[in-house]
Design a protein around this motif. Sequence first.
Motif, PDB file in Angstrom:
ATOM      1  N   ALA A  35       1.038  -1.342   0.037  1.00  0.00           N
ATOM      2  CA  ALA A  35      -0.064   0.152   0.191  1.00  0.00           C
ATOM      3  C   ALA A  35       0.848   1.162   0.045  1.00  0.00           C
ATOM      4  O   ALA A  35       0.475   2.260  -0.787  1.00  0.00           O
ATOM      5  CB  ALA A  35      -1.097   0.101   1.272  1.00  0.00           C
ATOM      6  N   GLU A  36       2.001   1.204   0.735  1.00  0.00           N
ATOM      7  CA  GLU A  36       2.808   2.376   0.512  1.00  0.00           C
ATOM      8  C   GLU A  36       3.530   2.755  -0.420  1.00  0.00           C
ATOM      9  O   GLU A  36       3.894   3.614  -0.986  1.00  0.00           O
ATOM     10  CB  GLU A  36       3.839   2.197   1.941  1.00  0.00           C
ATOM     11  N   SER A  37       3.578   1.452  -1.327  1.00  0.00           N
ATOM     12  CA  SER A  37       4.534   1.766  -2.611  1.00  0.00           C
ATOM     13  C   SER A  37       3.596   2.335  -3.711  1.00  0.00           C
ATOM     14  O   SER A  37       4.006   2.873  -4.529  1.00  0.00           O
ATOM     15  CB  SER A  37       4.853   0.341  -2.986  1.00  0.00           C
ATOM     16  N   HIS A  38       2.305   2.386  -3.344  1.00  0.00           N
ATOM     17  CA  HIS A  38       1.410   3.141  -4.382  1.00  0.00           C
ATOM     18  C   HIS A  38       1.279   4.766  -3.978  1.00  0.00           C
ATOM     19  O   HIS A  38       0.514   5.367  -4.761  1.00  0.00           O
ATOM     20  CB  HIS A  38       0.008   2.623  -4.167  1.00  0.00           C
ATOM     21  N   LEU A  39       1.668   5.170  -2.999  1.00  0.00           N
ATOM     22  CA  LEU A  39       1.934   6.686  -2.594  1.00  0.00           C
ATOM     23  C   LEU A  39       3.347   6.995  -2.599  1.00  0.00           C
ATOM     24  O   LEU A  39       4.010   7.379  -1.506  1.00  0.00           O
ATOM     25  CB  LEU A  39       1.328   6.911  -1.137  1.00  0.00           C
ATOM     26  N   PRO A  40       4.224   6.838  -3.589  1.00  0.00           N
ATOM     27  CA  PRO A  40       5.830   6.967  -3.791  1.00  0.00           C
ATOM     28  C   PRO A  40       6.249   8.627  -3.172  1.00  0.00           C
ATOM     29  O   PRO A  40       7.143   8.488  -2.680  1.00  0.00           O
ATOM     30  CB  PRO A  40       6.290   6.852  -5.116  1.00  0.00           C
ATOM     31  N   ARG A  63       1.288   2.203  10.973  1.00  0.00           N
ATOM     32  CA  ARG A  63       1.631   2.655   9.532  1.00  0.00           C
ATOM     33  C   ARG A  63       0.417   2.324   8.576  1.00  0.00           C
ATOM     34  O   ARG A  63      -0.035   2.913   8.147  1.00  0.00           O
ATOM     35  CB  ARG A  63       2.953   2.022   9.106  1.00  0.00           C
ATOM     36  N   ASN A  64      -0.029   1.153   8.842  1.00  0.00           N
ATOM     37  CA  ASN A  64      -1.139   0.519   8.086  1.00  0.00           C
ATOM     38  C   ASN A  64      -2.519   1.008   8.635  1.00  0.00           C
ATOM     39  O   ASN A  64      -3.089   1.549   7.701  1.00  0.00           O
ATOM     40  CB  ASN A  64      -1.435  -1.039   8.271  1.00  0.00           C
TER      41      ASN A  64
END
Length: 124
Positions: A35-40, A63-64
């Motif tokens: 999920a974090e990789s989709h908000l670079p 974080r999640n």
Amino acid sequence: MTQIPLGLIGLFIGVPLLLIEIWLVFMINIYTEKAESHLPTSQFVANNISMWSHAGFIGKTMRNGYLTLVLAMPDICSRRGILEIAEARQFPRQLKLILFISWGLAYIFFAAMMVMGSYIHYFQ
């Protein structure tokens, strides 16, 4: 109300809550980095990683959870400069549903268990 129906209600709330908690452990381990990789370019994600990366599984859970909360309110967060609205709109819908449904069900069943516990405590 007798103890048997209260126990059955507790069972009908507690068992799904336990299963949801097991799913949350799995979901947090698998989907947090995805999920974090989709908000670079999000500074929010970078700050979250730097703040919670040393805390192990609890940090990953934070974080999640924060990411899910920010994605639930993209307009408010974009006005405050936390999230870019374009990134939030490009976030994969299926992954967003997984996050929202998992945390939402955990919240609902936990609240139901708290209400039942308060009811038992109040009437006994």
